[in-house]
Design an enzyme around this catalytic site. Structure first.
Site, PDB file in Angstrom:
ATOM      1  N   PHE A  43      21.274 -14.994 -15.718  1.00 33.25           N
ATOM      2  CA  PHE A  43      21.714 -13.660 -16.147  1.00 33.25           C
ATOM      3  C   PHE A  43      23.075 -13.385 -15.510  1.00 33.25           C
ATOM      4  O   PHE A  43      23.283 -13.638 -14.326  1.00 33.25           O
ATOM      5  CB  PHE A  43      20.687 -12.613 -15.681  1.00 33.25           C
ATOM      6  CG  PHE A  43      20.673 -11.356 -16.505  1.00 33.25           C
ATOM      7  CD1 PHE A  43      19.666 -11.125 -17.433  1.00 33.25           C
ATOM      8  CD2 PHE A  43      21.665 -10.400 -16.346  1.00 33.25           C
ATOM      9  CE1 PHE A  43      19.649  -9.960 -18.195  1.00 33.25           C
ATOM     10  CE2 PHE A  43      21.656  -9.238 -17.095  1.00 33.25           C
ATOM     11  CZ  PHE A  43      20.654  -9.010 -18.025  1.00 33.25           C
ATOM     12  N   ALA A  77      17.630 -12.523 -11.557  1.00 31.89           N
ATOM     13  CA  ALA A  77      17.435 -12.290 -10.126  1.00 31.89           C
ATOM     14  C   ALA A  77      15.971 -12.011  -9.783  1.00 31.89           C
ATOM     15  O   ALA A  77      15.511 -12.331  -8.685  1.00 31.89           O
ATOM     16  CB  ALA A  77      18.307 -11.123  -9.678  1.00 31.89           C
ATOM     17  N   PHE A  78      15.239 -11.414 -10.719  1.00 32.72           N
ATOM     18  CA  PHE A  78      13.840 -11.088 -10.449  1.00 32.72           C
ATOM     19  C   PHE A  78      13.019 -12.346 -10.161  1.00 32.72           C
ATOM     20  O   PHE A  78      12.026 -12.290  -9.421  1.00 32.72           O
ATOM     21  CB  PHE A  78      13.262 -10.340 -11.658  1.00 32.72           C
ATOM     22  CG  PHE A  78      11.977  -9.631 -11.379  1.00 32.72           C
ATOM     23  CD1 PHE A  78      11.964  -8.429 -10.681  1.00 32.72           C
ATOM     24  CD2 PHE A  78      10.768 -10.159 -11.813  1.00 32.72           C
ATOM     25  CE1 PHE A  78      10.773  -7.778 -10.425  1.00 32.72           C
ATOM     26  CE2 PHE A  78       9.574  -9.514 -11.558  1.00 32.72           C
ATOM     27  CZ  PHE A  78       9.574  -8.314 -10.869  1.00 32.72           C
ATOM     28  N   GLU A  79      13.395 -13.474 -10.747  1.00 37.52           N
ATOM     29  CA  GLU A  79      12.645 -14.736 -10.581  1.00 37.52           C
ATOM     30  C   GLU A  79      13.052 -15.500  -9.309  1.00 37.52           C
ATOM     31  O   GLU A  79      12.393 -16.481  -8.928  1.00 37.52           O
ATOM     32  CB  GLU A  79      12.867 -15.654 -11.795  1.00 37.52           C
ATOM     33  CG  GLU A  79      12.105 -15.256 -13.038  1.00 37.52           C
ATOM     34  CD  GLU A  79      12.616 -13.986 -13.703  1.00 37.52           C
ATOM     35  OE1 GLU A  79      13.836 -13.792 -13.760  1.00 37.52           O
ATOM     36  OE2 GLU A  79      11.789 -13.170 -14.147  1.00 37.52           O
ATOM     37  N   VAL A 103      23.355  -8.789 -10.114  1.00 36.61           N
ATOM     38  CA  VAL A 103      22.711  -7.629 -10.726  1.00 36.61           C
ATOM     39  C   VAL A 103      23.771  -6.527 -10.799  1.00 36.61           C
ATOM     40  O   VAL A 103      24.313  -6.112  -9.772  1.00 36.61           O
ATOM     41  CB  VAL A 103      21.488  -7.150  -9.913  1.00 36.61           C
ATOM     42  CG1 VAL A 103      20.720  -6.099 -10.722  1.00 36.61           C
ATOM     43  CG2 VAL A 103      20.580  -8.312  -9.548  1.00 36.61           C
ATOM     44  N   HIS A 110      16.993  -0.699 -15.142  1.00 38.66           N
ATOM     45  CA  HIS A 110      16.097  -0.967 -14.015  1.00 38.66           C
ATOM     46  C   HIS A 110      16.804  -1.746 -12.904  1.00 38.66           C
ATOM     47  O   HIS A 110      16.247  -2.598 -12.251  1.00 38.66           O
ATOM     48  CB  HIS A 110      14.796  -1.638 -14.470  1.00 38.66           C
ATOM     49  CG  HIS A 110      14.955  -2.920 -15.220  1.00 38.66           C
ATOM     50  ND1 HIS A 110      15.585  -3.020 -16.429  1.00 38.66           N
ATOM     51  CD2 HIS A 110      14.543  -4.180 -14.926  1.00 38.66           C
ATOM     52  CE1 HIS A 110      15.556  -4.277 -16.844  1.00 38.66           C
ATOM     53  NE2 HIS A 110      14.939  -5.000 -15.935  1.00 38.66           N
ATOM     54  N   PHE A 135      20.637 -14.445   1.061  1.00 35.39           N
ATOM     55  CA  PHE A 135      20.739 -13.511  -0.067  1.00 35.39           C
ATOM     56  C   PHE A 135      22.170 -13.525  -0.610  1.00 35.39           C
ATOM     57  O   PHE A 135      23.031 -12.756  -0.188  1.00 35.39           O
ATOM     58  CB  PHE A 135      20.342 -12.107   0.407  1.00 35.39           C
ATOM     59  CG  PHE A 135      20.178 -11.106  -0.701  1.00 35.39           C
ATOM     60  CD1 PHE A 135      19.184 -11.260  -1.656  1.00 35.39           C
ATOM     61  CD2 PHE A 135      21.011 -10.007  -0.790  1.00 35.39           C
ATOM     62  CE1 PHE A 135      19.020 -10.329  -2.680  1.00 35.39           C
ATOM     63  CE2 PHE A 135      20.866  -9.066  -1.807  1.00 35.39           C
ATOM     64  CZ  PHE A 135      19.862  -9.230  -2.748  1.00 35.39           C
TER      65      PHE A 135
HETATM   66  N1  INI Z   1      18.796 -10.073 -14.013  1.00 37.27           N
HETATM   67  C1  INI Z   1      19.892 -10.297 -13.262  1.00 37.27           C
HETATM   68  O1  INI Z   1      19.987 -11.326 -12.579  1.00 37.27           O
HETATM   69  N2  INI Z   1      20.913  -9.400 -13.277  1.00 37.27           N
HETATM   70  C2  INI Z   1      20.856  -8.249 -14.014  1.00 37.27           C
HETATM   71  O2  INI Z   1      21.834  -7.466 -13.967  1.00 37.27           O
HETATM   72  C3  INI Z   1      19.713  -8.014 -14.803  1.00 37.27           C
HETATM   73  N3  INI Z   1      19.641  -6.835 -15.616  1.00 37.27           N
HETATM   74  O3  INI Z   1      20.663  -6.174 -15.811  1.00 37.27           O
HETATM   75  O4  INI Z   1      18.568  -6.501 -16.181  1.00 37.27           O
HETATM   76  C4  INI Z   1      18.656  -8.950 -14.776  1.00 37.27           C
HETATM   77  N4  INI Z   1      17.535  -8.757 -15.498  1.00 37.27           N
HETATM   78  C5  INI Z   1      16.585  -9.810 -15.800  1.00 37.27           C
HETATM   79  C6  INI Z   1      15.556  -9.969 -14.685  1.00 37.27           C
HETATM   80  O5  INI Z   1      16.126 -10.541 -13.512  1.00 37.27           O
HETATM   81  C7  INI Z   1      14.424 -10.881 -15.140  1.00 37.27           C
HETATM   82  O6  INI Z   1      14.935 -12.150 -15.467  1.00 37.27           O
HETATM   83  C8  INI Z   1      13.648 -10.334 -16.343  1.00 37.27           C
HETATM   84  O7  INI Z   1      13.245  -9.006 -16.107  1.00 37.27           O
HETATM   85  C9  INI Z   1      12.388 -11.199 -16.608  1.00 37.27           C
HETATM   86  O8  INI Z   1      11.477 -11.151 -15.502  1.00 37.27           O
END
Ligand code: INI
Length: 179
Positions: A43, A77-79, A103, A110, A135
């Site tokens: 992302f 980033a969530f993963e 992010v 969110h 980080f």
């Molecule tokens: N993931 C990021 O790494 N940066 C972002 O800015 C971002 N936004 O804007 O939503 C983002 N979303 C995806 C998230 O990390 C997950 O991949 C997704 O929610 C699936 O679990």
């Protein structure tokens, strides 16, 4: 937040404290022989590619062998924390993990959830496993700020994260901290 002459660390303090403490520990900058896992988000991949370039250059300059670096791409980033945990506890456990992501507040409703959960997860993994997890995830209000923190120079956050990883491995192996 910017640093000034007054807020910056003055390296001469180390020598000046030598006679005032029993042991003073510092990491070094040699990456020779270290195994490093890199978890990088796709992302905002234009930004994370710039962080990755900074990190790989710093690892190479620090003496980390190419064959000792494993790069894992994650959707976002969530993963990242899950990959950090897999790197830290897997059958071929690494000495340190570098996490790279971007992010950007403008991109998401969110932002706080994604950025906050990523940071919390990364910290949880390093505290639970004792493996340094750095980080290197940018959390910015704008794309411009993310570009500014991923420039191809000494201020690149990927580069900084790689140097931090090496320093932390070395620090944790020193003196009374060593296991
Ligand atoms: N993931 C990021 O790494 N940066 C972002 O800015 C971002 N936004 O804007 O939503 C983002 N979303 C995806 C998230 O990390 C997950 O991949 C997704 O929610 C699936 O679990």
């Amino acid at each position: 937040m910017t640093s000034t002459n007054e807020t910056e660390f003055d390296p001469s303090i180390v020598e000046s404290l030598r006679t005032r403490v029993g042991e003073q520990l510092e990491g070094n900058a040699s990456g020779r022989g270290l195994r490093i896992g890199v978890a990088c988000g796709r992302f905002n991949g234009g930004i994370t590619a710039r962080l990755l370039e900074g990190a790989l250059q710093a690892l190479e300059h620090s003496g980390v062998d190419r064959s000792d670096i494993t790069l894992a791409w994650v959707p976002g980033a969530f993963e990242i924390p899950l990959l950090a945990q897999a790197f830290a506890t897997g059958p071929r456990a690494v000495d340190a993990v570098i996490t790279l992501g971007a992010v950007i507040r403008g991109d998401t409703g969110h932002y706080e959830v994604v950025a906050g959960e990523c940071a919390r997860g990364v910290q949880d993994v390093q505290l639970r496993t004792g493996v340094p997890v750095v980080f290197g995830v940018l959390t910015t209000n704008t794309v411009e700020q993310a570009l500014e923190r991923s420039l191809p120079d000494d201020t690149n956050k990927g580069r900084e994260s790689a140097l931090t990883a090496i320093e932390m491995v070395s620090l944790l192996r020193q003196g009374s901290l060593a296991r």
